[in-house]
Design a protein around this motif. Structure first.
Motif, PDB file in Angstrom:
ATOM      1  N   ALA A  19       0.718  -1.096  -0.071  1.00 31.53           N
ATOM      2  CA  ALA A  19      -0.107  -0.110  -0.077  1.00 31.53           C
ATOM      3  C   ALA A  19       0.822   1.262   0.054  1.00 31.53           C
ATOM      4  O   ALA A  19       0.489   2.308  -0.661  1.00 31.53           O
ATOM      5  N   PHE A  20       1.945   1.077   0.650  1.00 29.81           N
ATOM      6  CA  PHE A  20       2.781   2.311   0.374  1.00 29.81           C
ATOM      7  C   PHE A  20       3.842   2.408  -0.604  1.00 29.81           C
ATOM      8  O   PHE A  20       4.364   3.632  -1.375  1.00 29.81           O
ATOM      9  N   LEU A  21       4.107   1.241  -1.339  1.00 31.32           N
ATOM     10  CA  LEU A  21       5.048   1.120  -2.232  1.00 31.32           C
ATOM     11  C   LEU A  21       4.437   1.644  -3.764  1.00 31.32           C
ATOM     12  O   LEU A  21       4.946   2.186  -4.452  1.00 31.32           O
ATOM     13  N   VAL A  25       5.931   4.199  -6.171  1.00 32.35           N
ATOM     14  CA  VAL A  25       6.434   4.280  -7.489  1.00 32.35           C
ATOM     15  C   VAL A  25       5.816   4.884  -8.437  1.00 32.35           C
ATOM     16  O   VAL A  25       6.239   5.356  -9.443  1.00 32.35           O
ATOM     17  N   TRP A  26       4.318   5.155  -8.116  1.00 35.26           N
ATOM     18  CA  TRP A  26       3.684   5.949  -9.193  1.00 35.26           C
ATOM     19  C   TRP A  26       3.918   7.306  -9.230  1.00 35.26           C
ATOM     20  O   TRP A  26       4.423   7.786 -10.177  1.00 35.26           O
ATOM     21  N   TYR A  32       9.567  11.405 -12.865  1.00 32.24           N
ATOM     22  CA  TYR A  32      10.616  11.194 -14.027  1.00 32.24           C
ATOM     23  C   TYR A  32      10.167  11.142 -15.374  1.00 32.24           C
ATOM     24  O   TYR A  32      10.822  12.177 -15.969  1.00 32.24           O
ATOM     25  N   ARG A  33       8.712  11.295 -15.485  1.00 36.07           N
ATOM     26  CA  ARG A  33       8.039  11.755 -16.800  1.00 36.07           C
ATOM     27  C   ARG A  33       8.446  13.157 -16.810  1.00 36.07           C
ATOM     28  O   ARG A  33       8.427  13.715 -17.960  1.00 36.07           O
ATOM     29  N   GLY A 137      10.440   3.949   0.383  1.00 38.81           N
ATOM     30  CA  GLY A 137      11.355   3.391   1.379  1.00 38.81           C
ATOM     31  C   GLY A 137      10.540   2.797   2.442  1.00 38.81           C
ATOM     32  O   GLY A 137      10.720   1.674   2.904  1.00 38.81           O
ATOM     33  N   VAL A 138       9.255   3.236   3.061  1.00 33.63           N
ATOM     34  CA  VAL A 138       8.464   2.753   3.975  1.00 33.63           C
ATOM     35  C   VAL A 138       7.888   1.307   3.496  1.00 33.63           C
ATOM     36  O   VAL A 138       7.836   0.381   4.012  1.00 33.63           O
ATOM     37  N   GLY A 139       7.363   1.520   2.064  1.00 35.84           N
ATOM     38  CA  GLY A 139       6.884   0.286   1.550  1.00 35.84           C
ATOM     39  C   GLY A 139       7.693  -0.919   1.649  1.00 35.84           C
ATOM     40  O   GLY A 139       7.501  -2.058   1.647  1.00 35.84           O
TER      41      GLY A 139
END
Length: 191
Positions: A19-21, A25-26, A32-33, A137-139
């Protein structure tokens, strides 16, 4: 393994890790885009002001509101923006206005589909990637701890069956988890 608190904790932590990761990532992909596809242009501060508003419990807060002037494809843009934070200290909000005083120059990136959509302080730095780094990081940490608990639990070997209810009992348990019968010798000595 039914009703095992270690397994439950492992699944719980792994799910929260995902749920955190996922938003981490999104957000990293979005940032990045922006770095790769949004053009950079020089903007000039066009002035601004500190606005006062009331928060919860009627506490006074201040926020810096400012405008940026820039040119894209021969067209002039004047985009109003607000600071991302607010403060109970008016002087702090006034300090946030400094880079946007008339004539001050700064680099911004704009969305090519909507040039009024701009980002400041964009770059390969921790400030721009802070939110994705925290969530990611938490994820990863929660997912790793959850997975480690699940692997540890899966590798535990049940010992002999309980003489009262015939449920397998782990070697390090003193009591049967099913019926509560005390085991005579929970850890047999190795010869």
């Amino acid at each position: 393994m039914r009703g095992n608190p270690v397994s439950f904790a492992g699944v719980f932590l792994a799910v929260f890790g995902l749920a955190f990761l996922t938003p981490g990532v999104w957000q990293a992909q979005v940032h990045y885009r922006i770095l790769k596809t949004w053009p950079e242009v020089e903007a000039a501060g066009a002035g601004g002001q500190v606005t006062r508003f009331l928060g919860k419990k009627s506490q006074t807060f201040y926020r810096a509101n400012y405008e940026l002037r820039y040119r894209v494809g021969g067209a002039d843009y004047l985009t109003p923006l607000s600071s991302k934070s607010s403060s109970t200290d008016r002087r702090q909000a006034e300090r946030e206005l400094e880079p946007y005083r008339p004539g001050n120059r700064l680099r911004i990136r704009y969305n090519p589909e909507d040039p009024n959509d701009v980002r400041e302080r964009v770059g390969w730095n921790a400030g721009f990637f802070l939110l994705p780094l925290i969530f990611g990081g938490v994820g990863v940490l929660l997912l790793a701890v959850g997975a480690a608990l699940l692997v540890w639990q899966a590798r535990r070997k049940p010992g002999p069956c309980c003489p009262a209810c015939r449920t397998p009992v782990f070697l390090d348990f003193r009591f049967c988890k099913q019926c509560g019968t005390r085991r005579e010798n929970p850890r047999p000595e190795n010869p």
